[in-house]
Design a protein around this motif. Sequence first.
Motif, PDB file in Angstrom:
ATOM      1  N   PRO A   1       0.929  -1.164   0.012  1.00 14.04           N
ATOM      2  CA  PRO A   1       0.101  -0.036   0.033  1.00 14.04           C
ATOM      3  C   PRO A   1       0.762   1.252  -0.024  1.00 14.04           C
ATOM      4  N   ALA A   2       0.259   2.477  -0.077  1.00 12.61           N
ATOM      5  CA  ALA A   2       0.904   3.563  -0.292  1.00 12.61           C
ATOM      6  C   ALA A   2       1.685   3.752   0.998  1.00 12.61           C
ATOM      7  N   ASP A   3       1.324   3.626   1.944  1.00 14.97           N
ATOM      8  CA  ASP A   3       2.071   3.662   3.389  1.00 14.97           C
ATOM      9  C   ASP A   3       2.746   2.222   3.505  1.00 14.97           C
ATOM     10  N   VAL A   4       3.744   2.100   3.246  1.00 12.97           N
ATOM     11  CA  VAL A   4       4.245   0.583   3.091  1.00 12.97           C
ATOM     12  C   VAL A   4       4.198   0.078   4.902  1.00 12.97           C
ATOM     13  N   LEU A   5       4.231   0.983   5.801  1.00 15.19           N
ATOM     14  CA  LEU A   5       4.007   0.298   7.239  1.00 15.19           C
ATOM     15  C   LEU A   5       2.842  -0.467   7.253  1.00 15.19           C
ATOM     16  N   LEU A   6       1.751  -0.347   6.360  1.00 13.34           N
ATOM     17  CA  LEU A   6       0.489  -1.074   6.309  1.00 13.34           C
ATOM     18  C   LEU A   6       0.249  -1.917   5.299  1.00 13.34           C
ATOM     19  N   GLY A   7       1.320  -2.818   4.875  1.00 11.79           N
ATOM     20  CA  GLY A   7       1.682  -3.698   4.213  1.00 11.79           C
ATOM     21  C   GLY A   7       1.464  -5.029   4.794  1.00 11.79           C
ATOM     22  N   ARG A   8       1.420  -5.248   6.069  1.00 11.66           N
ATOM     23  CA  ARG A   8       0.944  -6.466   6.863  1.00 11.66           C
ATOM     24  C   ARG A   8      -0.294  -6.829   6.576  1.00 11.66           C
ATOM     25  N   GLY A   9      -0.557  -8.237   6.334  1.00 13.28           N
ATOM     26  CA  GLY A   9      -1.943  -8.800   5.855  1.00 13.28           C
ATOM     27  C   GLY A   9      -2.238  -9.957   6.878  1.00 13.28           C
ATOM     28  N   MET A  10      -3.343 -10.382   6.815  1.00 14.04           N
ATOM     29  CA  MET A  10      -4.057 -11.576   7.579  1.00 14.04           C
ATOM     30  C   MET A  10      -3.119 -12.641   6.865  1.00 14.04           C
ATOM     31  N   MET A  11      -2.843 -13.647   7.610  1.00 13.58           N
ATOM     32  CA  MET A  11      -2.166 -14.730   7.064  1.00 13.58           C
ATOM     33  C   MET A  11      -3.090 -15.404   6.058  1.00 13.58           C
ATOM     34  N   GLY A  12      -2.702 -15.833   4.657  1.00 10.13           N
ATOM     35  CA  GLY A  12      -3.287 -16.359   3.669  1.00 10.13           C
ATOM     36  C   GLY A  12      -3.734 -15.346   2.749  1.00 10.13           C
ATOM     37  N   ASP A  13      -3.555 -13.935   2.982  1.00 10.16           N
ATOM     38  CA  ASP A  13      -3.827 -12.931   2.062  1.00 10.16           C
ATOM     39  C   ASP A  13      -2.531 -12.445   1.237  1.00 10.16           C
ATOM     40  N   GLY A  14      -1.369 -13.150   1.505  1.00  7.68           N
ATOM     41  CA  GLY A  14      -0.266 -12.975   0.906  1.00  7.68           C
ATOM     42  C   GLY A  14       0.711 -13.830   0.360  1.00  7.68           C
ATOM     43  N   HIS A  15       1.980 -13.717   0.368  1.00  6.64           N
ATOM     44  CA  HIS A  15       2.873 -14.634  -0.131  1.00  6.64           C
ATOM     45  C   HIS A  15       3.668 -15.514   0.712  1.00  6.64           C
ATOM     46  N   ILE A  16       3.389 -15.410   2.294  1.00  2.00           N
ATOM     47  CA  ILE A  16       4.228 -16.383   3.113  1.00  2.00           C
ATOM     48  C   ILE A  16       3.766 -17.714   3.216  1.00  2.00           C
ATOM     49  N   ASP A  17       4.668 -18.747   3.206  1.00  2.00           N
ATOM     50  CA  ASP A  17       4.529 -20.032   3.618  1.00  2.00           C
ATOM     51  C   ASP A  17       4.682 -20.229   4.907  1.00  2.00           C
ATOM     52  N   PHE A  18       3.723 -20.125   5.962  1.00  2.00           N
ATOM     53  CA  PHE A  18       3.851 -20.100   7.390  1.00  2.00           C
ATOM     54  C   PHE A  18       4.642 -21.360   8.120  1.00  2.00           C
ATOM     55  N   PRO A  19       3.890 -22.617   7.626  1.00  2.00           N
ATOM     56  CA  PRO A  19       4.495 -23.793   8.476  1.00  2.00           C
ATOM     57  C   PRO A  19       5.924 -24.020   8.588  1.00  2.00           C
ATOM     58  N   PRO A  20       6.792 -23.734   7.398  1.00  2.00           N
ATOM     59  CA  PRO A  20       8.201 -23.906   7.630  1.00  2.00           C
ATOM     60  C   PRO A  20       8.695 -23.268   8.734  1.00  2.00           C
ATOM     61  N   LEU A  21       8.418 -21.798   8.705  1.00  2.00           N
ATOM     62  CA  LEU A  21       9.125 -20.954   9.481  1.00  2.00           C
ATOM     63  C   LEU A  21       8.627 -21.260  11.048  1.00  2.00           C
ATOM     64  N   ARG A  22       7.285 -21.775  11.273  1.00  2.00           N
ATOM     65  CA  ARG A  22       6.800 -22.034  12.622  1.00  2.00           C
ATOM     66  C   ARG A  22       7.804 -23.332  12.948  1.00  2.00           C
ATOM     67  N   ARG A  23       7.772 -24.245  12.156  1.00  2.00           N
ATOM     68  CA  ARG A  23       8.462 -25.412  12.486  1.00  2.00           C
ATOM     69  C   ARG A  23      10.052 -25.021  12.909  1.00  2.00           C
ATOM     70  N   ALA A  24      10.653 -24.314  12.159  1.00  2.00           N
ATOM     71  CA  ALA A  24      11.967 -23.982  12.341  1.00  2.00           C
ATOM     72  C   ALA A  24      12.089 -23.234  13.685  1.00  2.00           C
ATOM     73  N   VAL A  25      11.262 -22.363  14.157  1.00  2.00           N
ATOM     74  CA  VAL A  25      11.214 -21.669  15.170  1.00  2.00           C
ATOM     75  C   VAL A  25      11.149 -22.741  16.405  1.00  2.00           C
ATOM     76  N   GLN A  26      10.143 -23.633  16.307  1.00  2.00           N
ATOM     77  CA  GLN A  26       9.753 -24.669  17.113  1.00  2.00           C
ATOM     78  C   GLN A  26      11.037 -25.686  17.361  1.00  2.00           C
ATOM     79  N   ALA A  27      11.739 -26.180  16.124  1.00  2.00           N
ATOM     80  CA  ALA A  27      12.884 -26.892  16.392  1.00  2.00           C
ATOM     81  C   ALA A  27      14.136 -26.142  16.947  1.00  2.00           C
ATOM     82  N   ALA A  28      14.285 -24.816  16.655  1.00  2.00           N
ATOM     83  CA  ALA A  28      15.101 -23.988  17.812  1.00  2.00           C
ATOM     84  C   ALA A  28      15.041 -24.134  19.067  1.00  2.00           C
ATOM     85  N   GLY A  29      13.513 -24.456  19.819  1.00  2.00           N
ATOM     86  CA  GLY A  29      13.512 -24.615  21.211  1.00  2.00           C
ATOM     87  C   GLY A  29      12.317 -23.658  21.533  1.00  2.00           C
TER      88      GLY A  29
END
Lengths: 279, 279
Positions: A214-242
């Motif tokens: 968006p015009a104000d790039v601070l507001l480019g954060r969206g609800m999970m599923g509305d954008g480009h991020i694949d969440f499970p690998p990141l969630r698993r990595a954080v958990q695997a780190a303890g």
Amino acid sequence: MTTDPRLAKLSLNQRTTQRWSVREAVDGCVRAGIGAIGLWREPVAEIGVPAAAKLVADAGLRVSSLCRGGFLTAADERARAEALADNRRAIDEAAGLGTECLVLVVGGLPPGSRDLAGARQRVADALAELAPYAGERGVRLALEPLHPMYCADRAVLSTLGQALDLAEAFPVQQVGVVVDTFHVWWDPDVWRQIARAGARIASFQVCDFLTPLPADVLLGRGMMGDGHIDFPPLRRAVQAAGYTGDTEVEIFNAEVWATDPDRVLATMAERYVELVLAD
Amino acid sequence: MTTDPRLAKLSLNQRTTQRWSVREAVDGCVRAGIGAIGLWREPVAEIGVPAAAKLVADAGLRVSSLCRGGFLTAADERARAEALADNRRAIDEAAGLGTECLVLVVGGLPPGSRDLAGARQRVADALAELAPYAGERGVRLALEPLHPMYCADRAVLSTLGQALDLAEAFPVQQVGVVVDTFHVWWDPDVWRQIARAGARIASFQVCDFLTPLPADVLLGRGMMGDGHIDFPPLRRAVQAAGYTGDTEVEIFNAEVWATDPDRVLATMAERYVELVLAD
């Protein structure tokens, strides 16, 4: 009212429902069966730390983090002293709210300055002053690397690796890092850095990365599923780190802010189960 | 008409004066005493490669690069085959124009895809098919890491380190990297990576990083001096790594595009001497 056990470690960051007061947000979390809340200093200040702490405790919620301290890059002595004093107050507030985690957004380049190395050094210097103060109060400074598009004006801390380089100069109880999917998802080195982070991970935040921004790039954060991020690998990595703490949903987004907050919480819980917890 | 020797290694990237044809841009460079030009395929196609090559040669200019190939992340076979064919044509055009440097913008996530690792792998696979073809024609594929804010929609190649990890699988004559100040200035690891790049540096591009970013973040590239980047340390690092080629000014900016191109070249030359060459 639900008590879905899958929501036990879900946390509402208060900015996601920014029109709600602390009381309204706490009540909303209870209604939605969400176990924790990430508070912001400004709404807490409206009722005071003791009243906010009591509201949260009476509702049986955890405070997953307090947002935020930081803004430690000022070059002149007076502004620097003020920033340090403000961060000590933020540490006291975190302690008063019973959270270990004070999120730090470190600040951008001072107006007119192009001295990025100098700004980064001043963050390190300020941490050296603040970390023992935090540790004595049972609070951990959680360094949040922000997406590199905010390097000039919000945070000269741009990668998880850089945050860890800073954090590792201090005891793990004093300085940790935030892993926020929006800020780190693009980083080809993020898997190695999450593993390296281990017990330094003080907070795990999720939200999606939208395009077009968006015009104000601070507001480019969206609800999970509305954008480009694949969440499970990141969630698993954080958990695997303890990491065993809460997963905080922090969304800055004009459309989300215009939506009925109870509906936002319902969507957030649904998407969390479907898109973050999924294997 | 000037022959300021300090401008001998300055190059105009054609997009900076995008309303100019190849002929107009070549004439503009001659008037401004600028020694080289970075061409784009679309304006070159309007007159054909041989005519463009003759214009540049008759004017005594060098072609510092051709922009651009890439967009190698498509998942389906047909789109992938088309992209490879188009890149072979781009390599032929670079050879015909007498430049060694074909800039590659690798492409973002395919529509609807969240498989960042897969997209990155497809770039590596495509390079393996294209690199020998380029090498046989005396052309080097110049991998351009783009600012991480373009990871989703323009280029899954986000850091110089990542570009070098890819490039190093190939002979140095076949695959190099672009160092563009706009894209890398924020990277805490950039100094180490520039030193590591050495002879892989195929192009050095400069422009400034503006805030606030405009509504179309592709147009956040500004004239040197209008933003936050400290240029001399980056220029010195690239030179210390052994780069002796041109410094190309590539600006995508609505205001610059609305300005008389001769004035843009005059400002560009002035700022280059003052802010890039400065010690």
